[in-house]
Design a protein around this motif. Structure first.
Motif, mmCIF file in Angstrom:
data_model
loop_
_atom_site.group_PDB
_atom_site.id
_atom_site.type_symbol
_atom_site.label_atom_id
_atom_site.label_comp_id
_atom_site.label_asym_id
_atom_site.label_seq_id
_atom_site.Cartn_x
_atom_site.Cartn_y
_atom_site.Cartn_z
ATOM 1 N N ARG A 12 0.847 -1.209 0.000
ATOM 2 C CA ARG A 12 0.000 0.000 0.000
ATOM 3 C C ARG A 12 0.880 1.256 0.000
ATOM 4 N N ARG A 100 0.633 13.771 3.871
ATOM 5 C CA ARG A 100 -0.285 12.723 3.406
ATOM 6 C C ARG A 100 0.344 11.344 3.624
ATOM 7 N N VAL A 103 0.103 10.503 7.300
ATOM 8 C CA VAL A 103 -1.261 10.083 7.667
ATOM 9 C C VAL A 103 -1.505 8.650 7.203
ATOM 10 N N MET A 104 -1.064 8.357 5.985
ATOM 11 C CA MET A 104 -1.258 7.007 5.460
ATOM 12 C C MET A 104 -0.522 5.973 6.305
ATOM 13 N N PHE A 107 -2.261 6.032 10.115
ATOM 14 C CA PHE A 107 -3.668 5.646 10.311
ATOM 15 C C PHE A 107 -4.134 4.520 9.381
ATOM 16 N N ALA A 108 -3.602 4.433 8.169
ATOM 17 C CA ALA A 108 -4.015 3.341 7.279
ATOM 18 C C ALA A 108 -3.163 2.098 7.519
ATOM 19 N N LEU A 135 -4.530 16.255 11.847
ATOM 20 C CA LEU A 135 -5.905 15.809 12.139
ATOM 21 C C LEU A 135 -6.825 17.011 12.358
#
Lengths: 144, 232
Positions: A12, A100, A103-104, A107-108, A135
Motif C-alpha cells: 500500500r 499525506r 497520515v497514510m 492511520f491506514a 488531524l
C-alpha cells in the motif's frame, strides 16, 4: 509479526508513492527480498523500520526514473464510498505529500509512532504534535 | 465523526497479484535464540569464562578433601561467581557495548537478556556440576547441596544488579564487591553460629525461594530500566 499483513501494508505504501500497481508490487517484493536475506532483525519495531526504510529508498529511486501518473487513474472508487469519505479524500489532496504520507503510514498502515519517529528522524513528541496538527486541519476542513 | 477510522479506509489499493506465490517461494533465515545467546557469549571476556572454570576446579578440590565443611566453604565462594556475572553486565553498561550491539544487530534489551542468559547459564552449569560431587563427598543430598550453592549466588547477583542500577562506575563496583564479601562472610557466620540447628530446619529452601524471587524481580527491573534508557 504477520508477514502477509506487512506485505499488504508495504505494498500500500509503495502504491501510494509510485501510483502504479505493477511497480508497487515489484518494489514490495524487492523490499521483502532484502529483508528475507538478512537474519539479524528480530524485534518487530526494528523490522518495520527496516522494511519502510528500504521501501522508501526504493520508491525514491523509482520515482526519480519514472514520471508518476495521477492517483485517480489507478484507484477506482469503491461502491461503499460515502460523502464523508469523498470529502476526506479531497481534504487529503490538500495536504503536502509528506503529511499525506505520514497520515497514510500512521492511520491506514498503523505504523507505531516510535517507528515513524525513527523513519522521519524526529522525536516522538514532534511527531505527535505534527499528527495532531494534521488531524485538526482535516477536521476543520470537513466541518467547515 | 471518527476521523481516524475513516482515514484507515481512505487509501484504497488494487489487490496485489503475486503476494501468495512470492511469500510461498521465499522464506526468512531466522536468527535463533540459541544462536543469539552463543553470539553474545562470544562478547563475554575470556577471563570471565576462565575464572568461572577456576571456581569449579577450586570447588572440586575442596570437595575431594571429604571435609564436612566443604559445602560451606564452596557455598561461600559462589558470591564471587555472582560478582563476575554482575561485573560483566556493568562492563557492557560502562563501555557501551550493549548500545553498539543494539545499533548493528538486536535491540538493546534482547542483547542484554542474551548476555545475562549466557553468563547465568554457564554459572548454573558450574554449580550443577559441583553439587553432585560435593554431595557425594559430603553429608547432604544433592538438592540440599544445590540449595546451599545457589542461594548465596542468587542473593549476591540480585543485590549486585540492584546496586549497579543505583550506583555507577567505581562506586558501584566497590559496593557490589562489598555485597559479595558480606554474603560470603554471612554464609560462614551462619554455619559457625547455628550450623547444627540450621541443618535440621527448613530454612535453606525458604532462603532459596526468596533469593529466586529477588533475582527474578531484579532481572525484570534491569530490563525495564534498559527500555526507559532507550526512550530517553
Amino acid at each position: 509479526m504477520d508477514i502477509e499483513e506487512q506485505y499488504d501494508k508495504i505494498y500500500r505504501y509503495c502504491f501510494f508513492r509510485l501510483r502504479d500497481r505493477s511497480m508497487a508490487e515489484d518494489v514490495t517484493q524487492e523490499t521483502f527480498l532484502r529483508w528475507l536475506a538478512s537474519d539479524t532483525y528480530r524485534d518487530r519495531d526494528q523490522t518495520l523500520r527496516y522494511l519502510y526504510t528500504v521501501a522508501r529508498h526504493l520508491c525514491s529511486d523509482e520515482n526519480a526514473s519514472v514520471k508518476p501518473e495521477p492517483l485517480s487513474e489507478n484507484v477506482p472508487a469503491r461502491d461503499g464510498d460515502t460523502v464523508l469519505c469523498m470529502a476526506l479524500k479531497t481534504e487529503l489532496e490538500g495536504l503536502s505529500d509528506e503529511d499525506r504520507e505520514l497520515v497514510m503510514l500512521r492511520f491506514a498502515n498503523g505504523v507505531p509512532v516510535n517507528v515513524l519517529a525513527g523513519l522521519y528522524g524526529v522525536s516522538r513528541f514532534t511527531l505527535y504534535r505534527r499528527l495532531r496538527g494534521i488531524l485538526k486541519r482535516l477536521r476543520n476542513g470537513l466541518e467547515g | 465523526m471518527n476521523i481516524k477510522k475513516e482515514l484507515k479506509n481512505a487509501f484504497p489499493v488494487p489487490a496485489p497479484v503475486g503476494r501468495r506465490e512470492f511469500l510461498r517461494a521465499h522464506r526468512r533465515r531466522e536468527l535463533s535464540t540459541m544462536m543469539l545467546v552463543l553470539t553474545e557469549a562470544g562478547y563475554v571476556r575470556l577471563r570471565t569464562w576462565l575464572s568461572s572454570l577456576g571456581f569449579l576446579a577450586v570447588m572440586l578440590v575442596i570437595a575431594s578433601g571429604g571435609e564436612p565443611e566443604a559445602i560451606w566453604v564452596s557455598s561461600s565462594l559462589t558470591p564471587a561467581l555472582a560478582l563476575m556475572a554482575v561485573a560483566e553486565w556493568g562492563r557492557s553498561r560502562r563501555y557501551g557495548t550493549v548500545e553498539l550491539e543494539l545499533a548493528c544487530r538486536t535491540p538493546r534489551r534482547t542483547a542484554l537478556l542474551a548476555r545475562m542468559v549466557a553468563v547465568g547459564a554457564a554459572h548454573l552449569g558450574i554449580l550443577a556440576l559441583a553439587a553432585p560431587v560435593l554431595s557425594a563427598w559430603g553429608e547432604m543430598n544433592v538438592a540440599r547441596t544445590g540449595a546451599h550453592l545457589l542461594t548465596p549466588y542468587l542473593l549476591t547477583a540480585s543485590l549486585g544488579l540492584d546496586l549497579s542500577r543505583r550506583c555507577r562506575g567505581r562506586e558501584g563496583a566497590i559496593l557490589c564487591s562489598a555485597v559479595a564479601i558480606t554474603v560470603c562472610a554471612l554464609g560462614l557466620w551462619i554455619r559457625r553460629a547455628w550450623g547444627g540447628a540450621l541443618e535440621r530446619t527448613k530454612l535453606w529452601p525458604v532462603a532459596l525461594i526468596v533469593a529466586l524471587i529477588l533475582s527474578v524481580i531484579e532481572v525484570v527491573s534491569t530490563l525495564r530500566e534498559t527500555e526507559v534508557l532507550t526512550w530517553s
